[in-house]
Design an enzyme around this catalytic site. Sequence first.
Site, PDB file in Angstrom:
ATOM      1  N   ASN A 237       0.736  -1.298  -0.116  1.00 19.18           N
ATOM      2  CA  ASN A 237       0.157  -0.028  -0.220  1.00 19.18           C
ATOM      3  C   ASN A 237       0.715   1.357   0.155  1.00 19.18           C
ATOM      4  O   ASN A 237       0.535   2.279  -0.636  1.00 19.18           O
ATOM      5  CB  ASN A 237      -1.017  -0.064   1.155  1.00 19.18           C
TER       6      ASN A 237
ATOM      7  N   GLY B 293       2.054  -6.115   7.380  1.00 15.09           N
ATOM      8  CA  GLY B 293       1.160  -6.756   6.225  1.00 15.09           C
ATOM      9  C   GLY B 293      -0.322  -7.010   7.219  1.00 15.09           C
ATOM     10  O   GLY B 293      -0.479  -6.508   8.216  1.00 15.09           O
TER      11      GLY B 293
ATOM     12  N   ALA C 159      -3.717 -11.961   9.189  1.00 19.50           N
ATOM     13  CA  ALA C 159      -3.517 -13.340   9.011  1.00 19.50           C
ATOM     14  C   ALA C 159      -2.048 -13.990   8.802  1.00 19.50           C
ATOM     15  O   ALA C 159      -1.636 -14.773   9.155  1.00 19.50           O
ATOM     16  CB  ALA C 159      -4.435 -13.588   7.954  1.00 19.50           C
ATOM     17  N   THR C 160      -1.376 -12.965   7.659  1.00 21.50           N
ATOM     18  CA  THR C 160      -0.128 -13.396   7.335  1.00 21.50           C
ATOM     19  C   THR C 160       0.817 -13.227   8.726  1.00 21.50           C
ATOM     20  O   THR C 160       1.710 -14.020   8.950  1.00 21.50           O
ATOM     21  CB  THR C 160       0.352 -12.103   6.314  1.00 21.50           C
TER      22      THR C 160
ATOM     23  N   GLU D 178       3.628  -5.235  12.429  1.00 22.20           N
ATOM     24  CA  GLU D 178       2.773  -4.197  12.112  1.00 22.20           C
ATOM     25  C   GLU D 178       1.437  -4.684  11.307  1.00 22.20           C
ATOM     26  O   GLU D 178       1.762  -4.902  10.086  1.00 22.20           O
ATOM     27  CB  GLU D 178       3.350  -2.994  11.393  1.00 22.20           C
TER      28      GLU D 178
ATOM     29  N   CYS E 139      -3.321   1.357   6.404  1.00 19.25           N
ATOM     30  CA  CYS E 139      -3.715   0.587   7.614  1.00 19.25           C
ATOM     31  C   CYS E 139      -4.320   1.733   8.829  1.00 19.25           C
ATOM     32  O   CYS E 139      -5.002   0.964   9.499  1.00 19.25           O
ATOM     33  CB  CYS E 139      -2.408   0.029   8.131  1.00 19.25           C
TER      34      CYS E 139
ATOM     35  N   GLU F 147       7.416   0.427  16.215  1.00 17.69           N
ATOM     36  CA  GLU F 147       8.352   0.807  15.452  1.00 17.69           C
ATOM     37  C   GLU F 147       8.718   2.413  15.542  1.00 17.69           C
ATOM     38  O   GLU F 147       7.963   2.838  16.108  1.00 17.69           O
ATOM     39  CB  GLU F 147       8.440   0.442  13.967  1.00 17.69           C
TER      40      GLU F 147
HETATM   41  P1  NAD Z   1       0.145  -9.505   3.093  1.00 17.66           P
HETATM   42  O1  NAD Z   1       0.066  -9.925   4.469  1.00 17.66           O
HETATM   43  O2  NAD Z   1      -0.675 -10.050   2.050  1.00 17.66           O
HETATM   44  O3  NAD Z   1       1.583  -9.439   2.606  1.00 17.66           O
HETATM   45  C1  NAD Z   1       2.754  -8.354   3.364  1.00 17.66           C
HETATM   46  C2  NAD Z   1       3.936  -8.947   2.828  1.00 17.66           C
HETATM   47  O4  NAD Z   1       3.976 -10.325   3.517  1.00 17.66           O
HETATM   48  C3  NAD Z   1       4.213  -9.189   1.485  1.00 17.66           C
HETATM   49  O5  NAD Z   1       5.490  -8.798   1.001  1.00 17.66           O
HETATM   50  C4  NAD Z   1       3.908 -10.724   1.129  1.00 17.66           C
HETATM   51  O6  NAD Z   1       4.427 -11.192  -0.006  1.00 17.66           O
HETATM   52  C5  NAD Z   1       4.514 -11.227   2.386  1.00 17.66           C
HETATM   53  N1  NAD Z   1       4.135 -12.481   2.811  1.00 17.66           N
HETATM   54  C6  NAD Z   1       2.835 -13.065   2.545  1.00 17.66           C
HETATM   55  N2  NAD Z   1       2.587 -14.204   3.280  1.00 17.66           N
HETATM   56  C7  NAD Z   1       3.819 -14.549   3.807  1.00 17.66           C
HETATM   57  C8  NAD Z   1       4.418 -15.588   4.621  1.00 17.66           C
HETATM   58  N3  NAD Z   1       3.683 -16.710   4.966  1.00 17.66           N
HETATM   59  N4  NAD Z   1       5.567 -15.311   5.140  1.00 17.66           N
HETATM   60  C9  NAD Z   1       6.445 -14.288   4.745  1.00 17.66           C
HETATM   61  N5  NAD Z   1       5.732 -13.020   4.194  1.00 17.66           N
HETATM   62  C10 NAD Z   1       4.797 -13.416   3.580  1.00 17.66           C
HETATM   63  O7  NAD Z   1      -0.157  -7.779   3.253  1.00 17.66           O
HETATM   64  P2  NAD Z   1      -0.719  -6.767   2.038  1.00 17.66           P
HETATM   65  O8  NAD Z   1      -2.045  -7.466   1.335  1.00 17.66           O
HETATM   66  O9  NAD Z   1       0.477  -6.804   1.073  1.00 17.66           O
HETATM   67  O10 NAD Z   1      -0.792  -5.612   2.835  1.00 17.66           O
HETATM   68  C11 NAD Z   1      -2.137  -5.103   3.117  1.00 17.66           C
HETATM   69  C12 NAD Z   1      -2.275  -5.453   4.950  1.00 17.66           C
HETATM   70  O11 NAD Z   1      -1.028  -4.613   5.326  1.00 17.66           O
HETATM   71  C13 NAD Z   1      -3.405  -4.678   5.247  1.00 17.66           C
HETATM   72  O12 NAD Z   1      -4.009  -5.704   6.182  1.00 17.66           O
HETATM   73  C14 NAD Z   1      -2.967  -3.521   6.082  1.00 17.66           C
HETATM   74  O13 NAD Z   1      -3.749  -3.194   7.214  1.00 17.66           O
HETATM   75  C15 NAD Z   1      -1.576  -4.076   6.481  1.00 17.66           C
HETATM   76  N6  NAD Z   1      -0.685  -2.864   6.814  1.00 17.66           N
HETATM   77  C16 NAD Z   1      -0.451  -2.591   8.264  1.00 17.66           C
HETATM   78  C17 NAD Z   1       0.380  -1.555   8.513  1.00 17.66           C
HETATM   79  C18 NAD Z   1       0.854  -1.325   9.880  1.00 17.66           C
HETATM   80  O14 NAD Z   1       1.557  -0.420  10.132  1.00 17.66           O
HETATM   81  N7  NAD Z   1       0.142  -1.791  10.777  1.00 17.66           N
HETATM   82  C19 NAD Z   1       0.848  -0.593   7.247  1.00 17.66           C
HETATM   83  C20 NAD Z   1       0.331  -1.109   6.154  1.00 17.66           C
HETATM   84  C21 NAD Z   1      -0.178  -2.135   6.037  1.00 17.66           C
END
Ligand code: NAD
Length: 485
Positions: free
Chosen positions: A155, A231, A234-235, A253, A287, A465
Amino acid sequence: MTATGSLIRNYIGGELVAPGEGATLLDNINPATGKVYSQLVDASEQDLQAAVAAAEDALPGWRAMDITARARHLEKVAELIERDLDKFAAAECEDNGKPLSLARAVDIPRAVDNFRFFARAITQFASESHAMGESAINYTLRSPLGIVGCISPWNLPLYLFTWKIAPALAAGNCVIAKPSEVTPKTAAMLAETCIEAGLPAGVLNILHGRGNTIGSAIVAHPKIKAISFTGGTATGARIAAEAAPQFKKLSLELGGKNPTLVFADCDWEKTLDGVMRSAFANQGQICLCGSRIYVEQSIYADFKAALLQRIAKLRIGDPLTEVDQGALVSEAHMHKVLNAVGTARAEGGQILCGGRQRQVGGRCDDGFFVEPTLIEGLPIGCKTNQQEIFGPVATIQPFESEEEAVQLANGTSYGLATSIWSENLSRSHRIAGRLDFGIVWINCWLQRDLRTPFGGVKNSGVGREGGWEALRFFTEPKNVCIDYG
Ligand code: NAD
């Protein structure tokens, strides 16, 4: 800087590495046009081994380097990103679908700030000492962890990627970093920038590819001592389960379902501006976005009407033009958001505006655009108000009392950020203390100071962070006790 070619390659040991025999290539799509415009390598286990070996070689020199010399390396990277700001912004816009103006004003300047901030912060980072009467003293040594993993989402691609890499490097670690496979381009450009900046080989290694292949392999690698992840929730849970048996240090995060509390005594115009931005900035794909809007009953009807008027004025379209909203990041994500609107309808929600895909003409005919959407009439317990949608979709609901506002705000499993809009500061402070969130904004939203602790509670994550918190995360404290009695 040289323009990144149409194949996005891994950055290992200071070089851009050609994909090995039989490597899997993934398509990279411009979400505004729906067209494939480049490919990226899905890094393999061998790529990871090579990156870890390069990081191991680089680590002794990097961690022993004089702190001002290390800081100068980071300053140089900041300087070059700033020099190439327009190219980086164009790449972010093409990769992510966000308005070019937003990438130019927010994403890329923030990536510059991340490097610059931590270059300076590390020169001021000190550790504690504890005297024990007149006979002994303890002091804390803070050493780099070694090799660390940084994994980021799509994002705010370069913004969040560098938010992790910069403090990790500043603290003297070597890094294996993975950007989202959906938005790899500015990370690839960062690799070129690091080469030009003369960052020592192996200090930063960037692996591209899917989360469940290379992402998961980074988390599992025994030589990678810590994972900083941003991310989905669930991840994050999967990563935590994978990392726990190795007792890795984790900073997670995660997602949010953030409430916006509007009181009758708010500053009307300022609040409308803030609520609009918090619901729809970056197509609602931040997020921290306020996706549950709660408005005090006495102003509810007027505030809703004013909000709808503003939403109607939002310009949606080609992100290269002067627009407020560009495309959502992918076709799959667009369908996820539209399905969530379908769920809201099925739950009895009234769609006050939007709720559909927006057809944008010209080169964007096949792009992934969604109308800004406001939904009314849903209880707190329903799916729409409980699950993160991560798109330009918000719900709106009245509240009667301060108590009810707090109950509603705290009523989900998430706890990332919230904003309070009221000119009664006593009440705002009182409520701030009762809200279960990592971040509370009063009369503002996304007003960021990089020194402050950033992160969420409950299902929004673990750890903080930013500022000293990041430098503490990326270092291991050791207590040394000397008896001189
Ligand atoms: P995502 O969890 O699908 O992916 C995030 C990253 O993790 C990507 O690089 C992906 O390739 C990697 N990934 C996926 N599965 C993995 C695994 N099993 N092991 C290791 N890495 C893995 O998230 P997204 O769809 O890219 O981003 C959207 C999400 O991120 C939303 O839920 C949003 O709220 C969250 N987000 C949180 C913050 C925060 O600071 N709290 C900031 C931005 C986005």
